[in-house]
Design a protein around this motif. Structure first.
Motif: not given
Length: 473
Positions: A167-173
């Motif tokens: 979930y957060f990898r999609k929104r994070t470098d």
């Protein structure tokens, strides 16, 4: 009912959306009677099988890991309230330490806790996503503390970790994500290494000390005939020698204890007479209170788990920022852990009997308590001290006024033996929870008033010590 294959609720077997709606509709029926619809449905919905969660919401992110923790607490064989409380302390601390460096006005607890001089810190001048750090730390530490849990539970931990990470990898470098996950893992490993030296490491392997010699004195604890456990040996008799989280709790004085006496009208006799008279006149609601807060570790998430559940209800209702959510779990976790440690220290210091022993010997030989005895001495009450410690820290953070309905046990089978069902409990203040938790053991016939009152008082003291840590700069 069909089993859900992608659920992260704390139950051992979670059900599909159709079943979930049955529970929510039942919750609505209960809540209409008390005006707590939103909070009650919330208590069900955040432990549901819904595949889409908004992990951007801090309460959802932290609450998901609280759910998973309680699932393992409930579903791991050989668990005990003592070991569970310890795990909650470390998991709550890890949650807080994983995000504290992302907030300018909060302090790490490294250097403030017993024998914890330092913890890993993020590298200066580089970016982190501390939500990924939190996710990694909880998964890593749960696997370490509950390495004896089932493969299915381990797979659930892995799945939740992977879902939140994706979930957060999609929104994070990618570099930021990798760095954040690595920090969370290192933090959890450091906390686990620290935990190994506290005296409770893998305590589930030695729940009962068969070699312990019981003190033989008037008023001393005797193995119960009407028992909650198969063992006639007391649970974790050396737990009170473990290292507490807070150095200040080393110095807490033992509560006062009324001296043994069999003379009718004496203070000691009257303690047990009160239990005897209350049990013979229990109302239906008092019976419901007694079984609601029983939290038998064989079938529930234990008494300290119930306090962790309460923390989740508060953060989901109040929706604070991420570090405040994490701080709430850290405070409650460490409060119940130290409360149980101190309680066990005093239990084995006084080694006091329960009503089933005294009442049948002195007042009425045919009497039997409403609830079965747990396998350890009575004074003070573990339920009272841990509930008081937990509510004390939550009140300090969020205030006492909090209208809610606790529905965690709704749906459990009707207790045929005691002719009572599990009915949701409603409150308007957090302090009412501590009072009712303590009262439940009196209604159950397994604790005297002094067990409960001294437990409530000492729980407040433990909670005040947790509140007194330097949380803010």
């Amino acid at each position: 009912m069909e089993k859900c294959t992608s659920c992260y609720g704390w139950n051992n077997a979670c059900f599909n959306r159709k079943a979930e709606m049955k529970w929510i509709n039942a919750a609505r029926d209960v809540s209409r009677q008390c005006g707590c619809l939103i909070l009650l449905v919330l208590a069900f919905s955040w432990s549901s099988c819904s595949p889409a969660r908004d992990y951007e919401q801090p309460a959802e992110l932290t609450g998901s890991w609280a759910e998973m923790t309680l699932r393992l607490t409930k579903g791991t064989p050989g668990n005990s309230p003592t070991y569970a409380s310890r795990c909650l302390g470390y998991l709550g601390l890890a949650m807080y330490e994983s995000v504290v460096h992302g907030t300018k006005d909060r302090r790490s607890l490294a250097g403030q806790l017993s024998s914890l001089s330092h913890l890993p810190t993020p590298d200066a001048g580089v970016e982190y996503d501390f939500r990924l750090a939190l996710n990694a730390s909880q998964a890593e530490l749960l696997r370490s503390l509950y390495n004896h849990t089932s493969d299915a539970n381990k797979a659930s931990v892995d799945s939740l970790e992977a879902e939140i990470a994706a979930y957060f990898r999609k929104r994070t470098d990618a570099g930021v994500a990798d760095r954040s996950i690595s920090f969370g893992q290192r933090l959890a490993q450091a906390i686990f290494e620290w935990s190994k030296s506290d005296g409770g490491h893998r305590a589930y392997l030695k729940n009962f000390d068969k070699a312990m010699v019981h003190p033989d004195r008037p008023g001393g604890w005797k193995p119960p005939l009407f028992a909650q456990s198969f063992s006639h040996h007391p649970l974790h008799p050396h737990w009170g020698q473990n290292r507490p989280f807070l150095p200040g709790n080393y110095r807490m004085e033992a509560p006062e204890f009324i001296p043994y006496d069999t003379v009718p009208g004496s203070p000691y006799y009257e303690q047990f007479r009160a239990v005897y008279e209350a049990e013979r006149a229990l109302t239906q609601e008092q019976k419901e209170i007694a079984i609601w807060w029983g939290d038998d570790p064989d079938v529930t998430f234990t008494p300290p788990g119930h306090s962790y559940y309460l923390a989740s209800m508060v953060v989901h209702a109040r929706q604070p920022d991420l570090v405040t959510c994490a701080e709430a779990y850290a405070r409650v976790g460490m409060a119940v852990a130290d409360a149980f440690l101190l309680c066990w220290r005093w239990k084995y210091q006084f080694f006091s009997e329960r009503p089933n022993t005294y009442v049948t010997a002195v007042i009425d030989e045919e009497w039997e308590s409403f609830w079965p005895d747990p396998p350890f001495p009575a004074f003070p009450s573990g339920h009272a001290i841990q509930a008081s410690a937990a509510t004390t820290v939550l009140i300090d953070m969020f205030g006492d006024e909090f209208a809610f309905t606790d529905a965690c046990h709704v749906g459990r089978p009707y207790d045929e033996e005691r002719e009572v069902g599990f009915v949701a409990r409603s409150f308007t203040r957090l302090s009412e929870v501590a009072r009712e938790t303590a009262d439940s053991r009196f209604f159950g016939g397994i604790h005297t008033p002094q067990d409960n009152e001294r437990g409530l008082e000492k729980g407040q003291e433990v909670g005040a010590n947790v509140n007194g840590l330097a949380w803010k700069k």
